[in-house]
Write a protein that holds these residues in place. Structure first.
Motif, PDB file in Angstrom:
ATOM      1  N   TYR A   1      67.568   7.756  40.046  1.00 52.50           N
ATOM      2  CA  TYR A   1      68.354   7.063  41.064  1.00 52.50           C
ATOM      3  C   TYR A   1      69.644   6.459  40.502  1.00 52.50           C
ATOM      4  O   TYR A   1      70.572   6.178  41.259  1.00 52.50           O
ATOM      5  CB  TYR A   1      67.518   5.965  41.728  1.00 52.50           C
TER       6      TYR A   1
ATOM      7  N   ASP B   1      65.645  15.000  47.095  1.00 52.35           N
ATOM      8  CA  ASP B   1      67.066  15.228  47.323  1.00 52.35           C
ATOM      9  C   ASP B   1      67.200  15.989  48.632  1.00 52.35           C
ATOM     10  O   ASP B   1      67.283  17.211  48.660  1.00 52.35           O
ATOM     11  CB  ASP B   1      67.673  16.016  46.163  1.00 52.35           C
TER      12      ASP B   1
ATOM     13  N   ASP C   1      67.345  10.872  46.906  1.00 56.02           N
ATOM     14  CA  ASP C   1      67.266  10.099  48.146  1.00 56.02           C
ATOM     15  C   ASP C   1      65.861   9.529  48.284  1.00 56.02           C
ATOM     16  O   ASP C   1      64.956   9.875  47.513  1.00 56.02           O
ATOM     17  CB  ASP C   1      67.607  10.989  49.345  1.00 56.02           C
TER      18      ASP C   1
ATOM     19  N   TYR D   1      67.027   7.495  53.222  1.00 52.38           N
ATOM     20  CA  TYR D   1      68.001   6.591  52.613  1.00 52.38           C
ATOM     21  C   TYR D   1      68.729   7.389  51.534  1.00 52.38           C
ATOM     22  O   TYR D   1      68.160   7.661  50.472  1.00 52.38           O
ATOM     23  CB  TYR D   1      67.310   5.381  51.991  1.00 52.38           C
ATOM     24  N   PRO D   2      69.972   7.793  51.774  1.00 46.42           N
ATOM     25  CA  PRO D   2      70.658   8.624  50.789  1.00 46.42           C
ATOM     26  C   PRO D   2      70.973   7.852  49.513  1.00 46.42           C
ATOM     27  O   PRO D   2      71.452   6.710  49.561  1.00 46.42           O
ATOM     28  CB  PRO D   2      71.943   9.044  51.513  1.00 46.42           C
ATOM     29  N   GLY D   3      70.698   8.462  48.381  1.00 44.20           N
ATOM     30  CA  GLY D   3      71.022   7.828  47.116  1.00 44.20           C
ATOM     31  C   GLY D   3      72.495   7.953  46.809  1.00 44.20           C
ATOM     32  O   GLY D   3      73.114   8.996  47.058  1.00 44.20           O
TER      33      GLY D   3
ATOM     34  N   LEU E   1      71.290   2.554  47.460  1.00 35.49           N
ATOM     35  CA  LEU E   1      71.022   3.452  48.574  1.00 35.49           C
ATOM     36  C   LEU E   1      72.031   3.228  49.684  1.00 35.49           C
ATOM     37  O   LEU E   1      72.466   2.097  49.927  1.00 35.49           O
ATOM     38  CB  LEU E   1      69.606   3.216  49.115  1.00 35.49           C
TER      39      LEU E   1
ATOM     40  N   ARG F   1      70.592   4.071  56.102  1.00 33.63           N
ATOM     41  CA  ARG F   1      69.514   4.992  56.436  1.00 33.63           C
ATOM     42  C   ARG F   1      69.819   5.785  57.701  1.00 33.63           C
ATOM     43  O   ARG F   1      70.575   5.343  58.580  1.00 33.63           O
ATOM     44  CB  ARG F   1      68.198   4.235  56.598  1.00 33.63           C
TER      45      ARG F   1
END
Length: 258
Positions: free
Chosen positions: A59, A112, A120, A133-135, A141, A144
């Motif tokens: 992450y 991902d 993610d 929740y995209p990294g 993050l 969402r």
């Protein structure tokens, strides 16, 4: 053992397994041998009986696997950055808070989902909505996005990686009848179209728990590990190698007393 998750924590290119011993709260790492089996475990933490929803991926964007988890008492979401080597309690660095209000979320899953090479996070809220929740690739993050509904009855969410050899990470989950379903990723974060139409890839999975996915044997195909046991009891640990066409080959026993 509970809250199982997998990633390459030791930096040797092989996927390792991490989990909490429920009786003691100790955090253990089982180094992967690269063939679906595990080596002797090493304790890498203590006091983890207050943590839940462990999931692992890079992450922070440094090429090393990190551990993400929820503090049950506060609902705070933390990332424990990985050191990239197996060194007892120094295997993970000092934790950093990356979220709050996560006490009601469940089935946290690293994947991902938008194919940007950043990890993610998926999670299910109390209403059964599935969120992504995209990294950002720096340990944080983004906002969402809801990618599904009706997930309140689904359990044991896990991402084995690429199951169908299309270069995209897929998701698996078990329904109340014990059916195992595969949800193929489309490779883009587009609301309810983020995951493709599901297809059933197994049955009788109501006795399987602690599902954890990764390429455990290094063949480029997504695999799955799972414990067969009554809920709340120890059981037999199995390795399900991916067949590259969306399912799994015959399982192999890799442990007991799990």
């Amino acid at each position: 053992m509970v809250h199982l998750t997998a990633a390459d924590f030791t930096g040797d290119g092989k996927k390792d397994l991490v989990g909490v011993e429920s009786a003691s709260g100790k955090l253990w790492l089982y180094p992967g041998n690269g063939n679906g089996t595990l080596g002797n475990r090493v304790q890498i933490g203590s006091g983890w009986n207050g943590m839940s929803n462990l999931t692992a991926a890079d992450y922070t964007g440094d090429g090393k696997a990190d551990l993400v988890t929820v503090d049950n008492s506060t609902g705070k979401l933390f990332v424990y950055p990985g050191a990239g080597s197996l060194n007892g309690s120094a295997t993970l660095g000092a934790r950093v808070q990356i979220g709050s209000g996560w006490g009601t979320m469940r089935n946290l899953t690293a994947i991902d989902v938008n194919k940007d090479n950043k990890a993610d996070l998926l999670a299910v809220d109390p209403s059964g909505a599935l969120f992504a929740y995209p990294g950002n690739g720096n340990g944080t993050l983004g906002a969402r996005t809801q990618i599904g509904s009706g997930w309140g009855s689904m359990a044991e969410l896990a991402s084995p990686g690429d199951l169908n050899s299309d270069g995209k990470d897929d998701l698996v989950a078990v329904d109340p009848a014990g059916n195992l379903w595969k949800y193929p990723s489309t490779g883009s974060l587009t609301g309810t179209n983020t995951l493709g139409a599901r297809n059933q890839i197994g049955s009788g999975w109501d006795t399987m728990h602690q599902l954890v996915g990764a390429d455990f044997n290094g063949d480029g195909k997504g695999d799955l590990d799972a414990v067969q046991a009554p809920t709340g009891s120890t059981g037999t640990f199995y390795f399900y190698p991916g067949n590259g066409s969306g399912g799994f080959a015959d399982r192999a026993q890799i442990g007991t007393g799990w």
